[in-house]
Design an enzyme around this catalytic site. Structure first.
Site, PDB file in Angstrom:
ATOM      1  N   GLY A   1       0.779  -1.232   0.000  1.00 22.48           N
ATOM      2  CA  GLY A   1       0.000   0.000   0.000  1.00 22.48           C
ATOM      3  C   GLY A   1       0.809   1.279   0.000  1.00 22.48           C
ATOM      4  O   GLY A   1       0.244   2.369   0.110  1.00 22.48           O
ATOM      5  N   GLN A   2       2.127   1.141  -0.131  1.00 21.72           N
ATOM      6  CA  GLN A   2       2.931   2.365  -0.147  1.00 21.72           C
ATOM      7  C   GLN A   2       2.585   3.212  -1.361  1.00 21.72           C
ATOM      8  O   GLN A   2       2.305   2.693  -2.434  1.00 21.72           O
ATOM      9  CB  GLN A   2       4.415   2.004  -0.148  1.00 21.72           C
ATOM     10  CG  GLN A   2       4.883   1.434   1.174  1.00 21.72           C
ATOM     11  CD  GLN A   2       6.213   0.734   1.062  1.00 21.72           C
ATOM     12  OE1 GLN A   2       7.053   1.136   0.274  1.00 21.72           O
ATOM     13  NE2 GLN A   2       6.384  -0.316   1.845  1.00 21.72           N
ATOM     14  N   ARG A   3       2.664   4.520  -1.134  1.00 17.82           N
ATOM     15  CA  ARG A   3       2.195   5.447  -2.168  1.00 17.82           C
ATOM     16  C   ARG A   3       2.806   5.150  -3.538  1.00 17.82           C
ATOM     17  O   ARG A   3       2.112   5.149  -4.555  1.00 17.82           O
ATOM     18  CB  ARG A   3       2.522   6.883  -1.746  1.00 17.82           C
ATOM     19  CG  ARG A   3       1.932   7.935  -2.663  1.00 17.82           C
ATOM     20  CD  ARG A   3       2.336   9.325  -2.223  1.00 17.82           C
ATOM     21  NE  ARG A   3       1.606   9.773  -1.044  1.00 17.82           N
ATOM     22  CZ  ARG A   3       0.398  10.320  -1.094  1.00 17.82           C
ATOM     23  NH1 ARG A   3      -0.209  10.470  -2.247  1.00 17.82           N
ATOM     24  NH2 ARG A   3      -0.204  10.716   0.001  1.00 17.82           N
ATOM     25  N   LYS A   4       4.099   4.859  -3.541  1.00 18.94           N
ATOM     26  CA  LYS A   4       4.771   4.690  -4.836  1.00 18.94           C
ATOM     27  C   LYS A   4       4.326   3.435  -5.586  1.00 18.94           C
ATOM     28  O   LYS A   4       4.578   3.301  -6.785  1.00 18.94           O
ATOM     29  CB  LYS A   4       6.294   4.697  -4.657  1.00 18.94           C
ATOM     30  CG  LYS A   4       6.834   3.552  -3.823  1.00 18.94           C
ATOM     31  CD  LYS A   4       8.366   3.593  -3.827  1.00 18.94           C
ATOM     32  CE  LYS A   4       8.988   2.328  -3.291  1.00 18.94           C
ATOM     33  NZ  LYS A   4       8.925   2.123  -1.859  1.00 18.94           N
ATOM     34  N   ILE A   5       3.699   2.511  -4.891  1.00 21.58           N
ATOM     35  CA  ILE A   5       3.255   1.311  -5.625  1.00 21.58           C
ATOM     36  C   ILE A   5       1.736   1.235  -5.746  1.00 21.58           C
ATOM     37  O   ILE A   5       1.204   0.250  -6.257  1.00 21.58           O
ATOM     38  CB  ILE A   5       3.828   0.005  -5.023  1.00 21.58           C
ATOM     39  CG1 ILE A   5       3.502  -0.122  -3.534  1.00 21.58           C
ATOM     40  CG2 ILE A   5       5.312  -0.088  -5.240  1.00 21.58           C
ATOM     41  CD1 ILE A   5       3.934  -1.476  -2.958  1.00 21.58           C
TER      42      ILE A   5
END
Lengths: 365, 222
Positions: free
Chosen positions: B90-94
């Protein structure tokens, strides 16, 4: 209809076993499998590769169906017929099913990756006779934790070897003193003058060579330069005239370094330790050529000392009962062998373990 | 073929909404899907507890969870159905990768850190974007208001309101309070992950059993 589908199944199975299908598929898998590891978590890139795989299979199957003139309905009917469900055909269909089953696709790719690794290991083994040290550790298979453990293990091995050799040196020294009392008769005492001489000569040999090794390894590493300041100490006592027994440590230690090339830190820490052991205060880089020459001289000097010692021993042995004379030689030439074999064994075990682990993975999946 | 028909009748809405994908619809059938398989996608902001929830659903150790860089998949059998649960980092970059995993999804589970009030807006935004995805059209959403074990956790009613869930049209949704780390609200009593004393309490309270919740969500659609 049943016969019809049977014919279709056979044709499909034939295609799935043909080079037209297998070559592009294998090519794809071999090219893309390298990123697939057996970590529990999947990489995002797997999905991309799975998509590409789907496209490839779709293209191949569509071409095939067009060529043979099978409709999708026929294909489906054939594939769901009991004939196609047989075990032997299931294996053939696996790559097709993998298009729609990520987990299956993933396990196929991981398996392919392990197969390739095993293949590479085999080729290297065949070409070089043995695996290079950097591979026996299985750095790309082992976790960091395992690597750390391995380093500790090697360090422990190194230490125990040093201790063993120090102990050996002490014993050799002691042996000369207590020689006449401590040993048991193992060989016939009858000896003429020439025989002990020859014997002493042969047994002097292996001791000299390690001392040569000191010189060489020391120079190549430029690490034990401070032996020279210690020189007077060494010649004053006989035990210490045997620094050469520490020399064999350098051999394995050197390979240690190369083995741990990947872990630069480990190598550095080892060098640091070697430096401390040698009692050098200044870093290696600051060793001058003169110091290196000093080292060489030191090695030469040590060799001479060793020869003298041997001559002395020879004399003592000639005098003392032939029993100890025969008892003494074994410890001298043997020390390197058992030590190396232990190290060697560890290596072998490691290799075996690695191979087994890889094989297990292949079989499991 | 009779079995396929059976499945079709069992999940008419699920299967009929799937796009016809040419050959792959064929391959799907070829697989001999005699089992009822459901694809569930687990999404939510980083640190919401998706992987912990996944592990809890699979009755695995939840103490070894690290931030997910890629995605995890677990197959859980539940009420005779095979649930293939996909948990995507769920990290923003992914988050931009999320949409690659939405195809053929039967249920979206959206996980929220109920104690992270500062990011309620962010998580609401991400959810509303997901809801608009073509691939998730008509797919029911189960929202897990996770981390209810924390004293600072907001109640589900508050979260539901904050997410404007009541404005969702043509969409089934449910919100479920849970603690993925303790298993409360996630696991049924059969899991063995929860202490016996808790089992008795949870066993009587089917509201706290996410597994049956998932089951209901699916069955209600049939």
């Amino acid at each position: 209809m049943a016969e019809d589908s049977e014919w279709v199944v056979e044709s499909i199975a034939g295609y799935l076993g043909s080079p037209e299908w297998l070559i592009p598929l294998t090519d794809f898998m071999e090219n893309k499998c390298t990123v697939f590891d057996d970590e529990e978590e999947n990489k995002l890139s797997y999905t991309e590769i799975h998509q590409q795989y789907k496209q490839l299979v779709e293209k191949l199957l569509e071409n095939y169906m067009q060529e043979v003139g099978i409709s999708e309905q026929q294909f489906l009917a054939a594939c769901s017929s009991p004939f196609a469900k047989s075990k032997s055909l299931q294996a053939l269909f696996q790559p097709v099913l993998a298009t729609n089953d990520f987990q299956m696709f993933r396990s196929l790719m991981v398996q392919k990756n392990v197969e390739l690794q095993l293949q590479a290991l085999r080729v290297i083994k065949e070409r070089k006779g043995a695996l290079p040290d950097c591979l026996t550790d299985g750095t790309d298979v082992m976790s960091e934790l395992e690597q750390q453990e391995m380093q500790i293990l090697q360090e422990v091995l190194k230490r125990s070897k040093e201790e063993y050799e120090e102990e050996l040196a002490r014993r050799e020294h002691l042996g000369q003193k207590v020689a006449s009392t401590s040993t048991t008769l193992r060989e016939e005492p009858v000896r003429n003058g020439s025989e002990p001489q020859a014997k002493a000569h042969t047994h002097a040999q292996p001791i000299i060579s390690p001392s040569k090794k000191v010189g060489e390894t020391v120079i190549s590493e430029r690490s034990s330069a401070s032996i020279s300041p210690k020189a007077p100490d060494y010649c004053s006592t006989e035990t210490k005239t045997l620094p050469a027994v520490r020399a064999p440590v350098k051999g394995p230690a050197l390979t240690l370094v190369s083995r741990e090339k990947s872990a630069n830190q480990a190598a550095e820490s080892w060098l640091e330790e070697a430096r401390k052991e040698a009692g050098i205060s200044e870093p290696f880089q600051e060793l001058t050529i003169a110091q290196q020459e000093q080292l060489q001289q030191r090695a030469e000097y040590l060799r001479q000392q060793r020869d003298k010692l041997q001559a002395l021993k020879k004399g003592q042995k000639a005098k003392s009962a032939a029993a100890e004379e025969t008892q003494l030689p074994p410890p001298a030439p043997t020390p390197p062998t058992p030590e190396i074999s232990v190290e060697e064994k560890k290596k072998l075990q490691k290799r075996k373990h690695l191979a087994e682990k890889l094989k297990e993975e292949v079989i499991k999946k | 073929m009779a079995k396929f028909k059976q499945i079709f009748s069992y999940f008419p809405s699920t299967l009929s909404t799937k796009k016809f994908q040419g050959l792959f619809s064929v391959i799907e059938k070829l697989k001999g899907t005699t089992e009822k398989e459901l694809r569930i996608v687990l999404l939510g902001l980083d640190n919401a507890g998706k992987t912990t929830l996944l592990k809890q659903l699979a009755s695995e150790d939840v103490n070894t969870v690290t931030p997910t860089q890629g995605f995890n998949i677990k197959s859980v059998t539940c009420h005779g159905m095979k649930l293939n649960v996909w948990d995507i980092g769920g990290q923003r970059k992914i988050r931009s990768f999320w949409k690659k995993y939405l195809e053929n999804t039967d249920l979206l589970i959206y996980v929220i850190d109920s104690a992270d009030k500062k990011r309620f807006e962010e998580t609401g935004l991400e959810l509303s974007e997901l809801i608009d995805e073509e691939n998730l059209k008509g797919v029911p959403v189960l929202i897990f208001a996770n981390k209810q074990d924390l004293t600072t956790a907001s109640p589900t009613s508050e979260i539901a309101e904050g997410l404007n869930l009541h404005t969702y049209r043509d969409r089934e949704w449910q919100i479920q309070a849970c603690s993925a780390i303790s298993g409360e609200g996630v696991q049924g009593p059969s899991s063995g992950m929860i202490k016996n004393s808790e089992n008795d309490r949870l066993g009587n309270d089917s509201e706290y059993r996410a597994a049956s919740q998932i089951h209901r969500t699916i069955c209600e659609r049939v």
